[in-house]
Design a protein around this motif. Sequence first.
Motif: not given
Length: 142
Positions: A3-11, A106-116, A129-138
């Motif tokens: 997931t995006w969390r695996d590639r993103a720093s904690s901050p 989007e984050h300056a580190e490069g992560q991009a995601l879309t939450v619906l 309803a429940d949130l859904r997250a998908v990979t976003g487009q920078p």
Amino acid sequence: MTTWRDRASSPAQDDLDGLLDHALRYAEDRLSEGGFAPVAFTLDVDGTVSLTAAGWDEGSGPPPAAEVLEGLRVALRSARDHFRAVAVVLDAAMPDGSDVVQVDLEHAEGQALTVLMPYVRTADGVETADLRAVTGQPRIWV
């Protein structure tokens, strides 16, 4: 599954989680009042969260949402060196016609995601309803 969390720093995770919280609270408040034009939340390099909304001439009324959205993205791209992260929030429709709040993060580190966040209007207001997250487009840090 990675997931995006695996590639993103904690901050970076904390930055995006915080902006998502601001964005969803804003959207829920505005939906209960009838709706909203696209807006952006920015997290500057010092950690301050700000709301950015497009302005328009009162006499001509608001431009189409697509124009507002593109204008926001252009403004954010031009100022991106001042931000750690951004969240663009819009009231959107899915291909099946259902309504969602869309948050493009989007984050300056490069992560991009879309939450619906799907929602329906009821006699009592708005139900989400429940949130859904998908990979976003920078779109800001491109």
